[in-house]
Design an enzyme around this catalytic site. Sequence first.
Site, short mmCIF file in Angstrom:
data_model
loop_
_atom_site.label_atom_id
_atom_site.label_comp_id
_atom_site.label_asym_id
_atom_site.label_seq_id
_atom_site.Cartn_x
_atom_site.Cartn_y
_atom_site.Cartn_z
N LYS A 108 0.87 -1.17 0.00
CA LYS A 108 0.00 0.00 0.00
C LYS A 108 0.90 1.23 0.00
O LYS A 108 1.90 1.26 0.71
CB LYS A 108 -0.87 -0.01 1.27
CG LYS A 108 -1.69 1.26 1.52
CD LYS A 108 -2.87 1.31 0.59
CE LYS A 108 -3.80 2.48 0.95
NZ LYS A 108 -4.60 2.21 2.15
N SER A 133 0.78 5.81 -0.51
CA SER A 133 0.04 7.03 -0.85
C SER A 133 0.23 7.29 -2.33
O SER A 133 1.34 7.14 -2.86
CB SER A 133 0.60 8.22 -0.07
OG SER A 133 0.50 8.04 1.32
N THR A 168 -0.38 11.69 -0.19
CA THR A 168 -1.40 12.40 -0.96
C THR A 168 -1.89 13.61 -0.18
O THR A 168 -2.19 14.65 -0.76
CB THR A 168 -2.57 11.45 -1.26
OG1 THR A 168 -2.06 10.25 -1.86
CG2 THR A 168 -3.58 12.10 -2.20
N HIS A 196 -7.47 9.46 8.04
CA HIS A 196 -7.92 8.24 8.72
C HIS A 196 -8.94 8.55 9.82
O HIS A 196 -9.78 9.42 9.67
CB HIS A 196 -6.73 7.46 9.26
CG HIS A 196 -5.76 7.01 8.19
ND1 HIS A 196 -6.16 6.61 6.94
CD2 HIS A 196 -4.41 6.92 8.20
CE1 HIS A 196 -5.10 6.28 6.23
NE2 HIS A 196 -4.03 6.47 6.96
#
Length: 278
Positions: A53, A55, A110, A149
């Site tokens: 994973k 950004s 991001t 988040h």
Amino acid sequence: MTLGFSPCPNDTFIFDALVNHKIDTEGLKFEAVLEDVQTLNQWAKAGKLDISKISYGVLPLVLDKYIVLNSGGALGKGVGPLLITKPSKDHHPAIPVEEMSIAIPGENTTAHMLFSLAFPNAKNKQFMVFHEIEEAVLSGKVDAGVIIHENRFTYLHKGLIKIMDLGSYWEKTIEVPIPLGGIVIKRSIDHSIQKKTDYLIRKSLEYAFANYPSIPDYVRRHSREMDEAVMRQHIDLYVNNYSLELGEDGQTAVKKMLAVYQQLNASAKINEADIFIC
């Protein structure tokens, strides 16, 4: 293969069935490595993990090593980072954003790119792990912070206020969904294995959706002192149809993000011909 993702509920929800053998992985084996996203971004720049994973903000820096999978990412509308601060006496920010010290959840995230798009003249930035940002603002270590988040759901309860929804700014300015994070796999891995991995991540998420709203123990175990209501808010916000399959709209959004990166980094050169697995 090594597989890196964050301990946040959206990621553990997606990958639970894959790494805990709740689905048939068809002969593939995955070693889960859970780290915060900025660490994963740095590792991707170094090519440390087979699958990770990341950004989308770091994607331009790792395209030489990795290609983007269609499944497992976070992209959508109304899911972007928020710029928050402590209220002044009149409940408005005390000074202009350009004069503030700003906590950012990682340099290659991001969130940083979206903040830079909205406030290109803000230069006083401090990069830190995302879950430390609320406290940094509350303590006065920084004037404001960009939160992501689960902190989207907690900042109001801590007496903080929103200056701007950076995701909404992106959507109005660029007119595409927000590409937050994607799953990448090393280009050096055989194409058939890349394709099977992509298929298995989708299969893992389909398993999770089929059993939702039940929260897997794996998600609970890795959530940071979070109650189930917040876990579900987190999953509902960040896991959607784009997580199953980027599709044409999702790929267009990622390409737009790469264009914005080039706009903010004039010397960058990005080859868009080979970004996504096919």
